[in-house]
Design an enzyme around this catalytic site. Structure first.
Site, PDB file in Angstrom:
ATOM      1  N   LYS A  26       0.795  -1.032  -0.046  1.00 11.21           N
ATOM      2  CA  LYS A  26      -0.164   0.025   0.064  1.00 11.21           C
ATOM      3  C   LYS A  26       0.618   1.223  -0.215  1.00 11.21           C
ATOM      4  O   LYS A  26       1.969   1.259   0.688  1.00 11.21           O
ATOM      5  CB  LYS A  26      -0.832   0.189   1.310  1.00 11.21           C
ATOM      6  CG  LYS A  26      -1.585  -1.341   1.563  1.00 11.21           C
ATOM      7  CD  LYS A  26      -2.655  -1.752   0.505  1.00 11.21           C
ATOM      8  CE  LYS A  26      -3.443  -2.821   1.012  1.00 11.21           C
ATOM      9  NZ  LYS A  26      -2.921  -4.061   0.299  1.00 11.21           N
ATOM     10  N   GLY A  27       0.490   2.295  -0.717  1.00 10.54           N
ATOM     11  CA  GLY A  27       1.182   3.611  -0.696  1.00 10.54           C
ATOM     12  C   GLY A  27       2.167   3.519  -2.083  1.00 10.54           C
ATOM     13  O   GLY A  27       2.907   4.614  -2.141  1.00 10.54           O
ATOM     14  N   CYS A  28       2.424   2.678  -2.882  1.00 11.73           N
ATOM     15  CA  CYS A  28       2.984   2.618  -3.895  1.00 11.73           C
ATOM     16  C   CYS A  28       2.125   3.071  -5.191  1.00 11.73           C
ATOM     17  O   CYS A  28       1.010   2.416  -5.273  1.00 11.73           O
ATOM     18  CB  CYS A  28       3.517   1.352  -4.447  1.00 11.73           C
ATOM     19  SG  CYS A  28       4.979   1.012  -3.329  1.00 11.73           S
ATOM     20  N   GLN A  29       2.524   3.666  -5.922  1.00 11.68           N
ATOM     21  CA  GLN A  29       1.769   4.272  -7.199  1.00 11.68           C
ATOM     22  C   GLN A  29       1.646   3.214  -8.276  1.00 11.68           C
ATOM     23  O   GLN A  29       0.748   2.727  -8.779  1.00 11.68           O
ATOM     24  CB  GLN A  29       2.537   5.553  -7.836  1.00 11.68           C
ATOM     25  CG  GLN A  29       1.737   5.987  -9.287  1.00 11.68           C
ATOM     26  CD  GLN A  29       2.567   6.981  -9.600  1.00 11.68           C
ATOM     27  OE1 GLN A  29       3.698   7.837  -9.362  1.00 11.68           O
ATOM     28  NE2 GLN A  29       2.012   7.558 -10.787  1.00 11.68           N
ATOM     29  N   SER A  30       2.631   2.217  -8.444  1.00  7.82           N
ATOM     30  CA  SER A  30       2.877   1.227  -9.324  1.00  7.82           C
ATOM     31  C   SER A  30       2.409   0.093  -8.592  1.00  7.82           C
ATOM     32  O   SER A  30       2.499   0.151  -7.163  1.00  7.82           O
ATOM     33  CB  SER A  30       3.994   0.949  -9.921  1.00  7.82           C
ATOM     34  OG  SER A  30       5.256   1.558  -9.340  1.00  7.82           O
TER      35      SER A  30
END
Length: 140
Positions: free
Chosen positions: A49-53
């Site tokens: 969670k918290g990653c754009q990809s």
């Protein structure tokens, strides 16, 4: 090798490159050499969670050492997780929990990433440490 020794090696490798284009190319190569995560672990609960990809990380305990596998749908992000896995995979949960992550700043990674990728990097480190905490409680 200890986590610190591996981190020092990574810092030394990055210091050999004159500019950030070369460092990005090196990160891409590291990402390509990342042992692939088994498709059965490419599930929502393994997404960071918290990653754009999309970044999937799987951890399992083997002989009291945590082994990580990962994959990402973005090539730079895959390089970032490859660096982290290289530093932490094959280490004890306690050593991962106690590990300093200053090497990330030493190679200048955070400052050369977009804000969303930098946030993703922080999320990746946090997730690897959370796996270590979870497995450490099982060992106690």
């Amino acid at each position: 090798m200890t986590i610190k020794e591996i981190q020092d090696t990574i810092v030394d490798e990055f210091s050999m490159f004159d500019d950030w284009m070369q460092r990005y190319e090196y990160m891409i190569e590291l990402g390509k050499s990342l042992p692939l995560i088994d498709d059965k672990y490419k599930v929502d609960e393994n997404l960071i969670k918290g990653c754009q990809s999309k970044v999937w990380v799987h951890a399992e305990l083997d002989d009291d050492k945590l082994k990580f596998t990962a994959d990402s749908d973005a090539i730079i992000t895959k390089g970032i997780i490859a660096i982290l896995i290289r530093a932490f995979s094959g280490q004890s949960p306690k050593d991962i929990i106690d590990a300093d992550t200053a090497f990330i700043d030493e190679i200048g990674l955070k400052e050369h990433l977009s804000p969303t990728r930098a946030n993703g990097l922080v999320s990746m480190v946090k997730q690897l440490k959370m796996y270590a905490i979870a497995y450490q409680t099982q060992l106690n």
